[in-house]
Design a protein around this motif. Structure first.
Motif, short mmCIF file in Angstrom:
data_model
loop_
_atom_site.label_atom_id
_atom_site.label_comp_id
_atom_site.label_asym_id
_atom_site.label_seq_id
_atom_site.Cartn_x
_atom_site.Cartn_y
_atom_site.Cartn_z
N PRO A 116 0.82 -1.22 0.00
CA PRO A 116 0.00 0.00 0.00
C PRO A 116 0.84 1.26 0.00
N THR A 117 0.40 2.25 -0.75
CA THR A 117 1.06 3.56 -0.80
C THR A 117 -0.01 4.64 -0.85
N GLY A 118 0.43 5.88 -0.66
CA GLY A 118 -0.51 6.99 -0.79
C GLY A 118 -1.50 7.05 0.34
N ARG A 119 -2.76 7.21 0.01
CA ARG A 119 -3.82 7.32 1.02
C ARG A 119 -4.64 6.02 1.06
N TYR A 120 -4.87 5.55 2.30
CA TYR A 120 -5.61 4.30 2.43
C TYR A 120 -6.02 4.10 3.89
N ILE A 121 -6.90 3.13 4.07
CA ILE A 121 -7.35 2.69 5.39
C ILE A 121 -6.51 1.49 5.76
N ALA A 122 -6.01 1.46 7.00
CA ALA A 122 -5.09 0.41 7.41
C ALA A 122 -5.60 -0.29 8.67
N PRO A 123 -5.14 -1.53 8.91
CA PRO A 123 -5.47 -2.20 10.17
C PRO A 123 -4.96 -1.39 11.35
N PRO A 124 -5.61 -1.48 12.50
CA PRO A 124 -5.17 -0.66 13.65
C PRO A 124 -3.78 -1.02 14.12
N ASN A 125 -3.44 -2.32 14.11
CA ASN A 125 -2.13 -2.76 14.58
C ASN A 125 -1.17 -2.89 13.40
#
Length: 751
Positions: free
Chosen positions: A635-644
């Protein structure tokens, strides 16, 4: 289900006939045989406690009997202080008695026993065990599960003031006497939750407390029956397991049962409401009004789970980090995809807690081993295959770690995976760890330990601007614009009582927009009598049939344009953007194939990349594997990620990123237009014909989640369906409105 004696398979399904076949495999074979031959594989049923005798009756009647008394006294007075000032005040004393049992079908325990072996109030104190295993007692008629709350006073106050200014400037603003009115008020109203809450907690049918019923089912898969017989020869009267005569109280449940109580001094929740508005007459037929409305829900009922998984005070979070390091070191050293300790000098570390749960080894022995294999080696000490278990490995992945997991929600984290097994819990106890190392009430670790409390809160503030025109010169018109904000610490539907907060460590993490938060709403409705017919612009001199045809036409409409409904993305992080920037990116778009998206392609792709994680093992078919990502890429740029991920490891839900990332879906627009014709028949009767165009512009109002659901959650971050929607507004349950344009013709006789 008990093979027929004439069935040849009766001689086949036995351990003696299959050398080396395990009991589980034999049961599986019997079940497959029964399914393929159309035989009965099982029969289900329960025995319920009789409300009069307290005895268990197989498939017997079950009746819950409870009630709640409610009464109130109210005094009110209205005082016209001056000719232009009116005051109103009142006071209501409203008592809601606690629920009261009327029979013996319910089961309950005490608030102290909610905490089980830990003892009352002992949260996050591993090793402190001043209590005992929770046990349940049978309800007694007249018994109440919590204390009475008599302190329920609900005042109300209102004022209406029509200014009569002598000052020229103020008089120019407010107009002549009576043209402006200022109104304000304040009140308290108490909430009545209803009997469903009691039934859901204590009832024998839907309740979570055990003891009110006993499962007497039999099935092939459970091993209580051999492969089934024909239904035609089934002896239904004797098919079920014979229940015991009665549940023996006090009753001790099993780990899959839940413990449910009310706080002893539970109070009745209430809502404070206040408003202030100014109304100004404009001309003889029009008025404008500005209103502010606010409310606060106080001491609302909310359920908590005191079995929140603890990974702080017991030191497990630090050990989890060591397990992650072990995984990476073992992969780098060629040992394999395992997180076991490999010995001194290997870049790995002893794991005393995990070793105790998986192997039953005392923590003092966790580092007493050497590299290599054989007796005394770390490979022998850390011998459990679970050190290479794919689920536990998945919990350790650095890009999407799950150290905790908590009882009331998924996903299941590492700690919850360990304590979810009775054999692993027994291992840890034999190794010397206390039973409450991870949760306060370990004897009900699966079902949870819940209490109804007064922790619920809600907040609303709204400002409305309205213009109204009464029917005059053939036109009635009303339009309003409301800007508002509704927040709560419970993102839940009308059954908010059963919302469970993410953590008991920080009350504020659950606060955010409520599911009913509509930030902006513009509405308009009108009736316009068309200028056709006698005395009007067109056909003013019409007579006879032409008059009847031309007279009585009107154009009516109702238009609503408002911001979208909230949806919840849960416990996640945002990378490369803020919440506001993500909200701005929410917009409906379609591709040539007909798919509908509510997020841009780059956010969708990189979010999917972030959630599609793999073990960081080099792979020729996946160049991203060494970095811990799938073939989708990094993943790069803007995105939603897992909390951990991205260097953050949370000890409790919401510590990294958001507890609830709540966004608003696409806006809603709808116009319902009507052409109506009214023909006067007599002085008191008329015939009305209407052509109604519902959603006249056929605007499809897409939504994120089901438009018929009060609460919508997005959880499919790794899926190809992430960022897409197949839902749009409809109301087929109450109005038969499919959501698209609908035209209906109405003929009505009015008198």
């Amino acid at each position: 289900f008990g093979l027929d004696s004439t069935d040849p398979a009766n001689r086949i399904f036995s351990r003696a006939a299959f050398t080396g076949l395990s009991t589980a495999d034999l049961l599986a074979a019997e079940n497959i045989y029964a399914v393929l031959t159309g035989l009965v594989t099982g029969i289900t049923g329960s025995a319920y406690v009789d409300e009069n005798t307290g005895q268990l009756t197989a498939l017997g009647p079950i009746t819950e009997r409870a009630f709640q008394r409610q009464f109130g006294f109210y005094a009110k007075d209205s005082w016209r202080w001056r000719s232009n000032v009116t005051l109103e005040a009142g006071l209501r004393w409203e008592v809601q008695s606690p629920y009261e049992f009327q029979n013996r079908t319910y089961t309950q325990t005490t608030y102290a026993e909610l905490f089980g072996v830990s003892g009352e109030g002992n949260l996050f104190l591993p090793g402190v065990m001043t209590g005992k295993v929770s046990q349940f007692t049978q309800s007694v008629p007249g018994q109440k599960p919590y204390n009475s709350d008599h302190n329920n006073f609900a005042p109300s106050f209102g004022i209406a003031f029509s200014p009569k200014w002598t000052n020229r400037f103020l008089r120019a603003l407010t107009g002549a006497d009576g043209q402006t009115v200022l109104r304000g008020g304040y009140s308290i109203a108490y909430v009545r939750e209803g009997l469903q809450t009691l039934s859901s907690m204590f009832g024998p049918v839907t309740g979570a407390n055990p003891g009110g019923k006993v499962d007497i089912s039999r099935s092939v898969s459970a091993g209580s029956l051999t492969a089934g017989t024909l239904f035609s020869t089934l002896d239904l009267a004797n098919a079920l397991t014979t229940p015991p005569a009665a549940t023996v109280f006090p009753y001790t449940g099993v780990t899959s049962d839940g413990v449910n109580v009310f706080e002893p001094n539970l109070q009745t929740g209430y809502v404070q409401s206040w408003s202030f508005g100014i109304q100004r007459e404009v001309g003889k037929n029009n008025a404008i009004e500005i209103r502010y409305v606010g409310s606060r829900g106080v001491k609302l009922w909310e359920q908590i789970d005191i079995n929140e998984v603890n990974i702080i005070e017991n030191g497990f979070l630090d050990e989890f980090k060591l397990a992650q390091q072990n995984l990476l070191s073992n992969i780098a050293n060629g040992v394999g995809t395992t997180f076991r300790y490999a010995g001194p000098g290997t870049g790995t570390n002893p794991l005393p807690i995990i070793l105790a749960y998986l192997n039953g080894i005392a923590p003092s022995m966790s580092g007493s081993c050497t590299t290599g294999t054989g007796v005394g080696s770390c490979a022998a000490l850390y011998s459990s295959s679970l050190f290479a278990n794919s689920t536990l490995i998945g919990n350790l992945l650095p890009n999407n770690a799950m150290p905790q997991g908590f009882v009331s929600e998924s996903p299941t984290g590492f700690a919850k995976n360990m304590i979810g097994s009775s054999s692993r819990r027994a291992n840890a106890i034999s190794a010397g760890y206390p039973a409450n190392l991870f949760v306060a009430n370990p004897n009900y670790i699966v079902g949870g330990a819940y209490a109804i409390t007064n922790r619920g809160r809600s907040y609303y503030d709204g400002l409305t601007f309205e213009f109204r025109r009464r029917m005059a010169d053939g036109l009635m018109f009303s339009t309003s614009y409301t800007v508002s904000k509704a927040t709560s610490n419970m993102f839940a539907n009308h059954q908010a009582v059963f919302y469970v907060p993410g953590t008991l460590r920080n009350d504020r993490l659950d606060r955010g927009p409520s599911p009913f938060d509509i930030r902006n709403a513009l509405k308009a409705n009108w009736i316009y009598d068309l200028p056709i017919g006698p005395g009007r612009l067109l056909f003013a001199d019409a007579r006879g049939a032409l008059k009847a045809l031309a007279d009585g036409w009107s154009f009516q409409g109702l238009v609503r344009w408002q911001s979208g409904s909230p949806f919840n993305m849960g416990n996640v992080q945002l990378m490369g953007m803020t919440r506001e920037e993500l909200q701005d990116a929410v917009s409906i778009r379609k591709d040539p194939a007909g798919s509908v998206y509510y997020l841009p392609d780059d956010i969708i792709l990189n979010t999917r990349r972030a959630f599609n994680t793999v073990a960081p093992v080099p792979s020729g078919s996946n160049p991203n594997a060494v970095l811990g990502y799938s073939t989708l890429g990094v993943p790069t740029g803007r995105y939603i990620a897992p909390p951990n991920s991205n260097g953050c490891l949370q000890a409790y839900v919401g510590q990294c990123g958001f507890r609830n990332l709540i966004l608003h879906g696409p806006s809603f627009f709808r116009a319902d237009l009507t052409i109506a014709k009214r023909t006067q028949l007599t002085e008191t009767t008329n015939l009305e014909y209407r052509a109604e165009f519902l959603n006249a512009f056929n605007n499809v109002n897409f939504s994120v989640g089901d438009a018929g659901s009060e609460v919508n959650n997005v959880t499919n971050f790794s899926s190809t369906a992430f960022g897409t929607t197949t839902n749009a507004y409809r109301d087929v349950s109450t109005t038969n409105d499919p959501g698209g344009r609908m035209v209906q013709f109405v003929l009505r006789f009015n008198w």
